[in-house]
Design an enzyme around this catalytic site. Structure first.
Site, PDB file in Angstrom:
ATOM      1  N   SER A   1       0.880  -1.023   0.083  1.00 43.33           N
ATOM      2  CA  SER A   1       0.084   0.190  -0.227  1.00 43.33           C
ATOM      3  C   SER A   1       0.829   1.187  -0.083  1.00 43.33           C
ATOM      4  O   SER A   1       1.722   1.469  -0.942  1.00 43.33           O
ATOM      5  CB  SER A   1      -0.851  -0.266   1.202  1.00 43.33           C
TER       6      SER A   1
ATOM      7  N   ASP B   1      -9.718  -5.051  -4.399  1.00 43.64           N
ATOM      8  CA  ASP B   1      -9.206  -3.983  -3.480  1.00 43.64           C
ATOM      9  C   ASP B   1     -10.283  -3.121  -3.265  1.00 43.64           C
ATOM     10  O   ASP B   1     -10.096  -2.231  -4.460  1.00 43.64           O
ATOM     11  CB  ASP B   1      -7.702  -3.797  -3.896  1.00 43.64           C
TER      12      ASP B   1
ATOM     13  N   HIS C   1      -7.849  -5.817   0.118  1.00 45.38           N
ATOM     14  CA  HIS C   1      -6.364  -4.822   0.524  1.00 45.38           C
ATOM     15  C   HIS C   1      -5.426  -5.325   1.070  1.00 45.38           C
ATOM     16  O   HIS C   1      -4.373  -5.200   0.771  1.00 45.38           O
ATOM     17  CB  HIS C   1      -6.898  -3.461   0.776  1.00 45.38           C
TER      18      HIS C   1
END
Length: 398
Positions: A246, A333, A372
């Site tokens: 991320s 995601d 995610h």
């Protein structure tokens, strides 16, 4: 004369008598009317009184409705006012946007002691503290390969540092925003990587967890560089891989670009749920949905990010990276859209900097529900890493 006046007086008397009798009858009528009303009151409400009560009830209901409508209107005006005020507040105070990017003040899970990784089920992990700069301290976890679990019991920091020189490869893990190095999904990934025979070194950037300092993109990149150099000084010839997740993918590409520019690249780079750059990610983030079509969205929300010195330009960095690159992204995601990871791959794959190295993109179908941060759950992950990292020598592959 007497005879004429006598009838007159009699007539007057009769008139007087009749007047007094009429007054008496009027008084009697009034008394009867009052008694009638009293009797009616005692007997109960007449047919007109329910209508009066119903009218009064309707008036009270209408009053309540008007009061409710007034309160709802007041709440709506407050919400609209807040909605309009927030963009101006962010524009005037760019530091707010920086806080929302980093979310370092969100410490999840709460009430854990980062000095004791064993409390999170990491019984073969040691907690360190490194100091990259004056007034900056980084909390670090080092998890040894799972096969050394028994040997690691009761060992001190020196033993763990010496272990980096063993024949096992090392992964430097750079986490995303919010939380700490002790986040649940991060701990689960450490366990998976440890079970596959990797050392896992991870840390909290300055301002996260128990690390001391003020967050910034430059500072986070320098922290990662310091930890990488610390690992290389102890790892000998063992492979060192960098894994970013991320927001950590932005730190990872910043780091690897600097390493490649100084000709000390890592053995491979793994990007999990990456974006192209922070402006595109902010525009695509679910938090921006309510403002995405707000007039001047870029000026209000995106320009303050840039003015705060935050770019995390993965799309530019990959053009200057010379090592093998693996991108992992789940189709479902909700935080970093899948298309941004695909777009980053499409930028990196034809880049001349990768002509002697392989670049691979691994999608995970939305039916798997990895979203995610749950790619670590994939039963295919060990095979993917074994095939990619086990063959990270030059030889480009798409």
């Amino acid at each position: 004369m007497r005879k004429r006046t006598e009838p007159v007086s009699l007539e007057h008397e009769r008139h007087a008598a009749s007047g007094s009798s009429s007054v008496g009858s009027a008084a009697a009528a009034l008394d009867a009317d009052c008694r009638l009303k009293q009797n009616l009151c005692l007997a109960g409400p007449g047919p007109a009184e329910p209508r009066c009560a119903a009218d009064a009830g309707m008036k009270r209901a209408l009053g309540r409705r008007k009061g409710l409508c007034f309160r709802l209107r007041k709440i709506l005006l407050c919400v609209v006012g807040l909605y309009v005020a927030i963009p101006f507040l962010i524009k005037l105070c760019p530091g707010i946007q920086a806080k929302l990017i980093f979310l370092n003040f969100v410490r999840v899970p709460y009430f854990i002691d980062l000095k004791k990784p064993q409390d999170q089920g990491l019984n073969h992990t040691c907690n360190y503290y490194l100091q990259p700069e004056e007034d900056v301290t980084l909390g670090v976890w080092h998890t040894v390969p799972a096969v050394w679990w028994k040997n690691a019991q009761g060992k001190d920091q020196m033993w763990y540092e010496d272990a980096l020189a063993s024949s096992h490869p090392i992964i430097l893990y750079l986490h995303g925003n919010a939380g700490t190095r002790g986040g649940d999904h991060r701990v689960e990934l450490y366990k998976v990587l440890s079970s596959l025979g990797y050392h896992v070194v991870t840390f909290d950037y300055r301002g996260w967890g128990d690390s001391v300092g003020t967050p910034s993109e430059r500072g986070m990149t320098y922290d990662a560089l310091h930890v990488f150099d610390w690992i290389k000084a102890r790892s000998g010839d063992n492979p060192v891989y960098i894994w970013g997740h991320s927001l950590g993918t932005g730190v990872a590409t910043n780091l690897v670009r600097r390493l490649c520019e100084r000709e000390t690249p890592p053995d491979a780079l793994v990007l999990e749920s990456p974006f192209t750059n922070i402006r595109e990610e902010a525009r695509s983030h679910p938090f921006s949905v309510i403002y995405r079509y707000f007039p001047g969205f870029d000026w209000f929300f995106l320009d303050p990010i840039t003015s705060s010195g935050i770019q995390f330009a993965n799309d530019e960095n990959v053009k200057h990276i010379s090592c093998s690159l693996l991108i992992l992204h789940a189709e479902d995601d909700p935080v970093v859209p899948f298309q941004l990871g695909r777009k980053l791959y499409n930028i990196a794959a034809p880049s001349r900097s990768f002509r002697d190295f392989k670049v691979q993109f691994i999608p995970f179908h939305s039916d798997l529900g990895y979203r995610h941060k749950y790619i670590y759950k994939s039963p295919e992950l060990p095979r993917i890493l074994r095939e990619f990292l086990g063959k990270s020598e030059p030889g480009r592959q798409h």
